[in-house]
Design a protein around this motif. Structure first.
Motif, PDB file in Angstrom:
ATOM      1  N   LEU A   6     -43.052  57.360   6.260  1.00 44.40           N
ATOM      2  CA  LEU A   6     -43.826  56.715   7.313  1.00 44.40           C
ATOM      3  C   LEU A   6     -44.987  55.917   6.718  1.00 44.40           C
ATOM      4  CD1 LEU A   6     -44.134  56.515  10.461  1.00 44.40           C
ATOM      5  CD2 LEU A   6     -45.800  58.371  10.241  1.00 44.40           C
ATOM      6  N   ILE A   7     -45.669  56.510   5.769  1.00 44.79           N
ATOM      7  CA  ILE A   7     -46.806  55.843   5.135  1.00 44.79           C
ATOM      8  C   ILE A   7     -46.356  54.563   4.442  1.00 44.79           C
ATOM      9  CG2 ILE A   7     -48.488  56.038   3.248  1.00 44.79           C
ATOM     10  CD1 ILE A   7     -48.623  59.089   4.033  1.00 44.79           C
ATOM     11  N   THR A   8     -45.319  54.645   3.614  1.00 46.13           N
ATOM     12  CA  THR A   8     -44.899  53.462   2.865  1.00 46.13           C
ATOM     13  C   THR A   8     -44.248  52.404   3.751  1.00 46.13           C
ATOM     14  OG1 THR A   8     -42.817  54.514   2.213  1.00 46.13           O
ATOM     15  CG2 THR A   8     -44.663  54.667   0.674  1.00 46.13           C
ATOM     16  N   ARG A   9     -43.659  52.804   4.833  1.00 46.81           N
ATOM     17  CA  ARG A   9     -42.959  51.857   5.717  1.00 46.81           C
ATOM     18  C   ARG A   9     -43.881  51.187   6.724  1.00 46.81           C
ATOM     19  NH1 ARG A   9     -40.869  48.565   8.436  1.00 46.81           N
ATOM     20  NH2 ARG A   9     -38.778  48.487   9.277  1.00 46.81           N
ATOM     21  N   PHE A  10     -44.881  51.924   7.250  1.00 44.18           N
ATOM     22  CA  PHE A  10     -45.684  51.406   8.347  1.00 44.18           C
ATOM     23  C   PHE A  10     -47.193  51.342   8.077  1.00 44.18           C
ATOM     24  CE2 PHE A  10     -41.813  52.699  10.439  1.00 44.18           C
ATOM     25  CZ  PHE A  10     -41.595  51.692  11.357  1.00 44.18           C
ATOM     26  N   ILE A  11     -47.680  52.035   7.069  1.00 46.38           N
ATOM     27  CA  ILE A  11     -49.128  52.142   6.885  1.00 46.38           C
ATOM     28  C   ILE A  11     -49.590  51.466   5.599  1.00 46.38           C
ATOM     29  CG2 ILE A  11     -51.067  53.743   6.674  1.00 46.38           C
ATOM     30  CD1 ILE A  11     -49.242  55.748   8.340  1.00 46.38           C
ATOM     31  N   ARG A  40     -52.789  66.617   9.255  1.00 42.41           N
ATOM     32  CA  ARG A  40     -52.068  67.896   9.228  1.00 42.41           C
ATOM     33  C   ARG A  40     -51.598  68.212  10.648  1.00 42.41           C
ATOM     34  NH1 ARG A  40     -57.426  68.655   9.314  1.00 42.41           N
ATOM     35  NH2 ARG A  40     -58.317  70.213  10.671  1.00 42.41           N
ATOM     36  N   HIS A  41     -50.941  69.336  10.784  1.00 41.33           N
ATOM     37  CA  HIS A  41     -50.535  69.772  12.115  1.00 41.33           C
ATOM     38  C   HIS A  41     -51.779  69.866  13.002  1.00 41.33           C
ATOM     39  CE1 HIS A  41     -46.690  72.047  10.639  1.00 41.33           C
ATOM     40  NE2 HIS A  41     -46.747  70.796  10.209  1.00 41.33           N
ATOM     41  N   GLN A  42     -51.636  69.418  14.235  1.00 39.61           N
ATOM     42  CA  GLN A  42     -52.730  69.524  15.208  1.00 39.61           C
ATOM     43  C   GLN A  42     -52.140  69.942  16.539  1.00 39.61           C
ATOM     44  OE1 GLN A  42     -54.841  65.803  15.354  1.00 39.61           O
ATOM     45  NE2 GLN A  42     -55.795  66.111  13.368  1.00 39.61           N
ATOM     46  N   GLY A  43     -52.666  71.014  17.075  1.00 34.26           N
ATOM     47  CA  GLY A  43     -52.133  71.517  18.330  1.00 34.26           C
ATOM     48  C   GLY A  43     -50.657  71.811  18.160  1.00 34.26           C
ATOM     49  N   GLY A  44     -49.838  71.262  19.025  1.00 34.90           N
ATOM     50  CA  GLY A  44     -48.402  71.472  18.936  1.00 34.90           C
ATOM     51  C   GLY A  44     -47.665  70.359  18.228  1.00 34.90           C
ATOM     52  N   ARG A  45     -48.397  69.499  17.496  1.00 35.01           N
ATOM     53  CA  ARG A  45     -47.753  68.366  16.835  1.00 35.01           C
ATOM     54  C   ARG A  45     -47.687  68.574  15.325  1.00 35.01           C
ATOM     55  NH1 ARG A  45     -50.911  63.180  18.618  1.00 35.01           N
ATOM     56  NH2 ARG A  45     -52.595  64.486  17.845  1.00 35.01           N
ATOM     57  N   GLN A  52     -48.247  59.242  13.321  1.00 34.77           N
ATOM     58  CA  GLN A  52     -47.698  58.195  14.181  1.00 34.77           C
ATOM     59  C   GLN A  52     -48.708  57.821  15.259  1.00 34.77           C
ATOM     60  OE1 GLN A  52     -44.306  59.300  16.583  1.00 34.77           O
ATOM     61  NE2 GLN A  52     -43.875  57.174  17.139  1.00 34.77           N
ATOM     62  N   ALA A  53     -49.315  58.822  15.878  1.00 30.99           N
ATOM     63  CA  ALA A  53     -50.308  58.561  16.924  1.00 30.99           C
ATOM     64  C   ALA A  53     -51.570  57.927  16.351  1.00 30.99           C
ATOM     65  CB  ALA A  53     -50.645  59.864  17.648  1.00 30.99           C
ATOM     66  N   ALA A  66     -39.701  61.291  14.667  1.00 29.92           N
ATOM     67  CA  ALA A  66     -40.800  62.249  14.863  1.00 29.92           C
ATOM     68  C   ALA A  66     -40.309  63.504  15.578  1.00 29.92           C
ATOM     69  CB  ALA A  66     -41.931  61.597  15.651  1.00 29.92           C
ATOM     70  N   GLU A  67     -39.465  63.322  16.570  1.00 32.71           N
ATOM     71  CA  GLU A  67     -38.907  64.471  17.289  1.00 32.71           C
ATOM     72  C   GLU A  67     -38.027  65.315  16.373  1.00 32.71           C
ATOM     73  OE1 GLU A  67     -37.022  62.690  20.685  1.00 32.71           O
ATOM     74  OE2 GLU A  67     -38.961  62.202  21.616  1.00 32.71           O
ATOM     75  N   LEU A  68     -37.237  64.664  15.566  1.00 37.45           N
ATOM     76  CA  LEU A  68     -36.380  65.359  14.610  1.00 37.45           C
ATOM     77  C   LEU A  68     -37.216  66.129  13.587  1.00 37.45           C
ATOM     78  CD1 LEU A  68     -33.492  65.774  13.449  1.00 37.45           C
ATOM     79  CD2 LEU A  68     -33.820  63.639  12.224  1.00 37.45           C
TER      80      LEU A  68
END
Length: 109
Positions: A6-11, A40-45, A52-53, A66-68
């Protein structure tokens, strides 16, 4: 592996990845998937969803991924991603095949 993709593709296409025990080990790094610092993980994510958010990545394919990743990582079956068990087996196989974290990341991406 998914966060690095994700970092290398979008950020940051030029990002490099360092494996450390603590974010404090590197002054020039942005930590992710660490227990105390950075993304890092936050809440239920899971970390992937958090990143992504945070970066406003609005892409249907990334949301599906992200769901996967969530279902594989958190094992709560929130999204009931049909491919999650297969992807988890593939990741486990990669982990068993590569002891070196950098080689694992390269192959995983």
């Amino acid at each position: 592996m998914a966060c690095a993709w994700l970092i290398t593709r979008f950020i940051d296409a030029g990002a490099t990845f360092v494996f450390a025990d603590a974010a404090a080990d590197r002054d020039d790094a942005v930590a992710f998937d660490m227990y105390d610092d950075g993304f890092r993980h936050q809440g239920g994510r899971c970390t992937f969803e958090v990143m992504q958010a945070a970066f406003g990545i609005d892409d249907r394919a990334v949301t599906h991924l992200a769901e996967l990743v969530h279902d594989v990582d958190l094992k709560d079956d929130r999204y009931r991603a049909a491919d999650a068990p297969t992807v988890e087996l593939l990741v486990d196989g990669l982990r068993a095949s590569f002891e070196d974290d950098q080689a694992l990341l390269t192959q995983g991406i």
